[in-house]
Design a protein around this motif. Structure first.
Motif: not given
Length: 455
Positions: A230, A233-234, A236-238, A240-241, A360-361, A364, A368
């Motif tokens: 994960g 995955t994080t 990629r999330e960062i 994209a944000d 965002p969550n 988690r 982050f």
């Protein structure tokens, strides 16, 4: 202290860890380099003590930075955050306790003996720094557990303020008092390192007792493997944000200036030949002024916003780097200390709470904050390394220009060359801060247009 009445028991207990670990910040980070410089002068290579200290700092930061995202992930498993916090807290405390024995070792008898003591000091310093920084990953992640979003700026800033007035000030006053009373310097160092270890552990107890992890999820079989996957995955999330990505990259650069000035200040001043007692008194002034300026930043952030006040801090640190290049006397070190006091706590505290609002969550938050920490720690690698490389390169060139080497130069020549080379290392840091400032002032506002998160 009436200004603490508005905070809850959990918030106050969380803040006490800043009170606890700030003893490490002032004693180990600022006083230990002075002792190390004395030991390094007795080694075979006494020219590069400042660069060696910079490299050691960079090694410690690199270890934590590479591990931070994974450490943060494990902290998001319900019940693990406090256990991992405790483990790294104890690592740091034991390393500082070990430092208490090093001033009593004979490092003046030979260059080999000095080399062994210098090596031990560096190892214990690296371990204590790993314990300090890794424990702060979980400490920062607890921020989303113990307070609400609208109180984060105030709670985070007050934590730094209490750290200045308590953990940073009182141990330093004890050290200076022993020194003024005529206690031998090496004895003072042994005692204060021991006090720092006890202080750090004792004032961590309120957090361990009263703060609970409310975010995260219970452990299930296979979670460790899934959480490690994960991490990517994080990433990629960062990526994209856009607001989070731009903010965290700008933070990487501008916080470099803060961390580099903190970690290299006394080493730099020692190389310039400034009086150690005078520098420590100036650092005491920084701690005394730290709380009122943190309170000022907190009030101004409530009025103008955290983002505006972090921008003010960035500008202050750009000026500090320029001023440091021209510094050559103790009174100028005092001016530098006051300038640092105005913004050092505020910029770090508000940067932490700004990032907390972008998560965002909250389940988690550890994950982050692990990435937030990796950017902060890699910035701490870049600055000291840059200072070390530039100052060492400048020193080597100056030696070569005079037809000398580290082996043939006299002690007086080495001191003069170190004093002349050091400012170039400090000035180089401003280039990094400027990069962060450009992102922060020019790019970040554009990415935040239409974003509902209030930073």
């Amino acid at each position: 202290m009436g200004f603490l009445k508005k905070f809850t028991r959990q918030e106050l207990s969380w803040m006490m860890y800043d009170w606890a670990n700030s003893a490490h910040s002032v004693i180990v980070v600022t006083i230990l380099p002075i002792f190390f410089d004395s030991v390094a002068e007795c080694t075979a290579d006494s020219v590069s003590s400042m660069s060696t200290w910079g490299y050691a700092t960079s090694i410690a930061m690199a270890i934590v930075a590479l591990a931070a995202p994974f450490l943060g992930v494990f902290g998001d498993i319900r019940g693990m955050r406090k256990r991992l916090f405790t483990a790294f807290l104890l690592l740091g405390v034991l390393a500082v306790a070990g430092l208490a024995f090093t001033p009593g070792m004979d490092f003046t008898s030979s260059t080999d003996a000095a080399g062994r003591v210098a090596g031990l000091v560096l190892v214990l310093y690296i371990l204590s720094t790993i314990g300090f920084d890794a424990s702060c990953i979980y400490y920062d992640a607890f921020l989303t557990d113990i307070t609400t979003e609208d109180r984060m700026d105030a709670v985070s800033t007050m934590g730094y303020g209490l750290g200045y007035i308590g953990g940073s000030t009182i141990p330093l006053v004890i050290f200076l008092g022993m020194n003024a009373a005529g206690v031998p310097m090496l004895t003072c160092l042994s005692i204060i390192f021991a006090i720092t270890a006890v202080w750090w552990l004792a004032f961590s107890l309120p957090l361990l007792k009263n703060c609970r992890q409310t975010s995260g999820k219970p452990y299930e079989k296979g979670d460790i493997g899934r959480n490690i996957k994960g991490v990517f995955t994080t990433i990629r999330e960062i990526g994209a944000d856009k607001p989070m990505l731009v903010y965290i990259i700008s933070y990487f650069f501008y916080i470099d200036g803060v961390h580099t000035i903190i970690s290299m200040a006394t080493s730099y001043g020692t190389n310039l030949g400034l009086d150690s007692a005078g520098m420590l008194l100036a650092l005491l002034l920084v701690q005394v002024l730290g709380l009122p300026f943190c309170l000022l930043y907190m009030k101004l952030a409530a009025r103008f916003g955290a983002r505006t006040m972090v921008g003010v801090g960035i500008c202050v640190y750009m000026f500090i780097c320029i001023f440091g290049f021209f510094m050559n006397s103790l009174w100028q070190f005092w001016v530098l200390a006051v300038l640092c006091a105005t913004s050092q706590g505020g910029i770090q505290a508000l940067s932490r709470s700004m990032f907390g609002k972008l998560i965002p969550n909250r389940d988690r938050s550890g994950e982050f904050f692990g990435f937030f920490d990796i950017f902060g720690k890699f910035s701490s690698i870049l600055g000291p390394t840059l200072v070390g490389v530039v100052s060492a390169f400048a020193a080597d060139r100056m030696l070569a220009d005079q037809g000398l080497t580290a082996a043939t130069a006299t002690a007086e020549q080495v001191d003069a060359i170190n004093a002349a080379a050091g400012p170039y290392g400090i000035l180089s840091v401003i280039l990094i801060i400027i990069a962060g400032a450009l992102l922060y002032f020019l790019v970040l506002p554009r990415t935040l247009q239409g974003d509902t998160r209030n930073i």
